[in-house]
Scaffold this motif. Structure first.
Motif, PDB file in Angstrom:
ATOM      1  N   UNK A   1       0.872  -1.247  -0.134  1.00 23.52           N
ATOM      2  CA  UNK A   1       0.028  -0.119  -0.066  1.00 23.52           C
ATOM      3  C   UNK A   1       0.791   1.455  -0.245  1.00 23.52           C
ATOM      4  N   UNK A   2       2.233   1.254  -0.772  1.00 22.40           N
ATOM      5  CA  UNK A   2       2.815   2.304  -0.909  1.00 22.40           C
ATOM      6  C   UNK A   2       2.283   3.410  -1.969  1.00 22.40           C
ATOM      7  N   UNK A   3       1.464   2.869  -2.844  1.00 24.88           N
ATOM      8  CA  UNK A   3       0.981   3.515  -3.914  1.00 24.88           C
ATOM      9  C   UNK A   3       0.317   2.714  -5.059  1.00 24.88           C
ATOM     10  N   UNK A   4      -0.085   3.260  -5.832  1.00 23.12           N
ATOM     11  CA  UNK A   4      -0.584   2.548  -7.405  1.00 23.12           C
ATOM     12  C   UNK A   4       0.244   2.582  -8.423  1.00 23.12           C
ATOM     13  N   UNK A   5       0.153   1.613  -9.406  1.00 24.80           N
ATOM     14  CA  UNK A   5       1.047   1.658 -10.446  1.00 24.80           C
ATOM     15  C   UNK A   5       0.339   1.033 -11.586  1.00 24.80           C
ATOM     16  N   UNK A   6       1.133   0.962 -12.855  1.00 24.37           N
ATOM     17  CA  UNK A   6       0.800   0.595 -14.185  1.00 24.37           C
ATOM     18  C   UNK A   6       1.799  -0.518 -14.458  1.00 24.37           C
ATOM     19  N   UNK A   7       1.045  -2.019 -14.721  1.00 25.18           N
ATOM     20  CA  UNK A   7       1.613  -2.831 -15.110  1.00 25.18           C
ATOM     21  C   UNK A   7       0.753  -3.802 -16.022  1.00 25.18           C
ATOM     22  N   UNK A   8       1.282  -4.633 -16.745  1.00 33.22           N
ATOM     23  CA  UNK A   8       0.488  -5.620 -17.696  1.00 33.22           C
ATOM     24  C   UNK A   8      -0.169  -6.744 -17.040  1.00 33.22           C
ATOM     25  N   UNK A   9      -1.155  -6.983 -17.625  1.00 30.90           N
ATOM     26  CA  UNK A   9      -2.070  -8.132 -16.915  1.00 30.90           C
ATOM     27  C   UNK A   9      -1.345  -9.488 -16.911  1.00 30.90           C
ATOM     28  N   UNK A  10      -0.551  -9.741 -17.635  1.00 29.26           N
ATOM     29  CA  UNK A  10       0.484 -10.807 -17.589  1.00 29.26           C
ATOM     30  C   UNK A  10       1.083 -10.873 -16.387  1.00 29.26           C
ATOM     31  N   UNK A  11       1.886  -9.707 -15.817  1.00 24.13           N
ATOM     32  CA  UNK A  11       2.501  -9.431 -14.697  1.00 24.13           C
ATOM     33  C   UNK A  11       1.966  -9.446 -13.231  1.00 24.13           C
ATOM     34  N   UNK A  12       0.692  -9.187 -13.502  1.00 26.26           N
ATOM     35  CA  UNK A  12      -0.228  -9.243 -12.143  1.00 26.26           C
ATOM     36  C   UNK A  12      -1.438  -9.956 -12.124  1.00 26.26           C
ATOM     37  N   UNK A  13      -1.604 -10.891 -13.129  1.00 23.88           N
ATOM     38  CA  UNK A  13      -2.770 -11.807 -12.826  1.00 23.88           C
ATOM     39  C   UNK A  13      -2.587 -12.810 -11.609  1.00 23.88           C
ATOM     40  N   UNK A  14      -1.258 -13.200 -11.495  1.00 19.01           N
ATOM     41  CA  UNK A  14      -1.286 -14.189 -10.215  1.00 19.01           C
ATOM     42  C   UNK A  14      -1.403 -13.782  -8.923  1.00 19.01           C
ATOM     43  N   UNK A  15      -0.765 -12.251  -8.503  1.00 15.61           N
ATOM     44  CA  UNK A  15      -1.231 -11.616  -7.424  1.00 15.61           C
ATOM     45  C   UNK A  15      -2.595 -11.297  -7.353  1.00 15.61           C
ATOM     46  N   UNK A  16      -3.275 -10.865  -8.368  1.00 15.08           N
ATOM     47  CA  UNK A  16      -4.781 -10.643  -8.395  1.00 15.08           C
ATOM     48  C   UNK A  16      -5.460 -11.637  -8.137  1.00 15.08           C
ATOM     49  N   UNK A  17      -5.081 -12.779  -8.701  1.00 10.72           N
ATOM     50  CA  UNK A  17      -5.827 -14.075  -8.350  1.00 10.72           C
ATOM     51  C   UNK A  17      -5.744 -14.328  -6.760  1.00 10.72           C
ATOM     52  N   UNK A  18      -4.551 -14.051  -6.281  1.00  8.31           N
ATOM     53  CA  UNK A  18      -4.374 -14.564  -4.943  1.00  8.31           C
ATOM     54  C   UNK A  18      -5.003 -13.462  -4.037  1.00  8.31           C
ATOM     55  N   UNK A  19      -5.552 -12.275  -4.412  1.00  8.29           N
ATOM     56  CA  UNK A  19      -6.205 -11.494  -3.826  1.00  8.29           C
ATOM     57  C   UNK A  19      -5.184 -10.386  -2.800  1.00  8.29           C
ATOM     58  N   UNK A  20      -3.880 -10.293  -3.439  1.00  5.81           N
ATOM     59  CA  UNK A  20      -2.695  -9.764  -2.806  1.00  5.81           C
ATOM     60  C   UNK A  20      -2.978  -8.090  -3.426  1.00  5.81           C
ATOM     61  N   UNK A  21      -3.565  -7.940  -4.699  1.00  5.56           N
ATOM     62  CA  UNK A  21      -3.464  -6.545  -5.385  1.00  5.56           C
ATOM     63  C   UNK A  21      -4.823  -6.661  -6.432  1.00  5.56           C
TER      64      UNK A  21
END
Length: 303
Positions: A236-256
């Motif tokens: 929770x240090x801020x928001x960012x821009x990344x590709x779906x390929x890069x974030x789909x795992x932590x999104x699925x794990x409810x971390x971001x």
């Protein structure tokens, strides 16, 4: 029928779910459904029964499944036997990739290719798109998979493989839900990829269309690692821009979580992934095979 269509069919049969198979194949569910429908039309038979729990093979589907496995195995054996005729120099495959494909798409794909061609000597170099292009010109790399387009006037060949999506991400605990206007970013703490990342350049173009500069933003940190960015966002240090390929795992794990953008902004954040290579008339055998492996299957190549 094409070999990769049998692989899609086998994956659906084993997963017993179109949506699960789509996730495993890095495809959309409509794309998977389209391939299954195409096979059913080709063979003139229903291959799956749809149920509340997913899908199950019909009697005809069981027959196709048996043959699909045999065809896939025979084709794999054929490729391995053909590789036996190649000399050692023809088995060297040096692939360059920019961060998104290099870290999240290609590793599994190269493993799959290596499994089909066990004698291949495969190396992967992850760097910025501009450096990958230069290395191909200098014959240091066999080919590249990069984010974005080639520079204007480049003599390299470019084949579009897939379109990823740049997302705004925040910690799961963040109260932010949507961003309606790009100007809202000025008041938000941002953790951005450093200047050489293609994602950063896309953001700069988007800002310039709104008559904004990168310096107008509240940038709390700049990092040259996608992993570091995700860790900072998760904290929770801020928001960012990344590709779906890069974030789909932590999104699925409810971390971001992914923050919704208005449609006009979102469509400008499509991230094209392209295969690039030189126009040599006769590439060594294994390079030609890998080019065909990617260009014939496009996004189906990626795990």
């Amino acid at each position: 029928m094409k070999i990769y269509q049998f692989e899609i069919f086998i994956t659906v049969a084993r997963a017993k779910s179109l949506s699960k198979a789509a996730n495993l194949l890095y495809l959309s569910q409509p794309a998977v459904s389209k391939h299954i429908k195409s096979m059913e039309e080709y063979y003139g038979a229903k291959l799956f029964d749809r149920t509340n729990q997913g899908v199950r093979l019909t009697e005809a589907g069981e027959i196709v499944y048996e043959y699909a496995q045999r065809l896939k195995n025979i084709h794999n054996e054929l490729e391995k036997d053909i590789d036996g005729f190649l000399n050692s120099e023809e088995l060297n495959l040096n692939v360059g990739a920019s961060p998104t494909p290099g870290e999240y798409l290609l590793p599994c794909t190269l493993w799959t290719f290596k499994d089909k061609h066990p004698r291949a000597n495969v190396e992967l170099e992850v760097s910025y798109s501009s450096e990958i292009v230069e290395s191909i010109f200098q014959n240091k790399l066999s080919l590249g998979v990069i984010e974005g387009e080639l520079p204007s006037g480049s003599s390299l060949i470019s084949d579009h493989l897939m379109t990823d999506q740049i997302n705004v991400i925040a910690s799961e605990s963040s109260e932010l839900k949507t961003i309606e206007n790009i100007n809202e970013l000025k008041d938000m703490p941002l953790i951005l990829p450093s200047g050489d990342f293609y994602i950063r350049k896309m953001l700069q173009r988007l800002l310039s269309e709104q008559e904004l500069e990168i310096t107008d933003l509240n940038i709390t940190a700049e990092m040259n690692s996608f992993t570091a960015i995700k860790s900072a966002v998760e904290a929770d240090m801020g928001i960012s821009f990344l590709s779906y390929s890069a974030v789909k795992k932590p999104v699925f794990q409810d971390r971001i979580k992914i923050i919704a953008l208005n449609e006009g902004v979102e469509e400008k954040l499509n991230l094209d992934i392209n295969l690039i290579y030189s126009q040599k008339p006769n590439h060594p055998g294994i390079i030609t095979k890998f080019i065909s492996f990617l260009t014939m299957q496009h996004q189906h190549s990626f795990c």
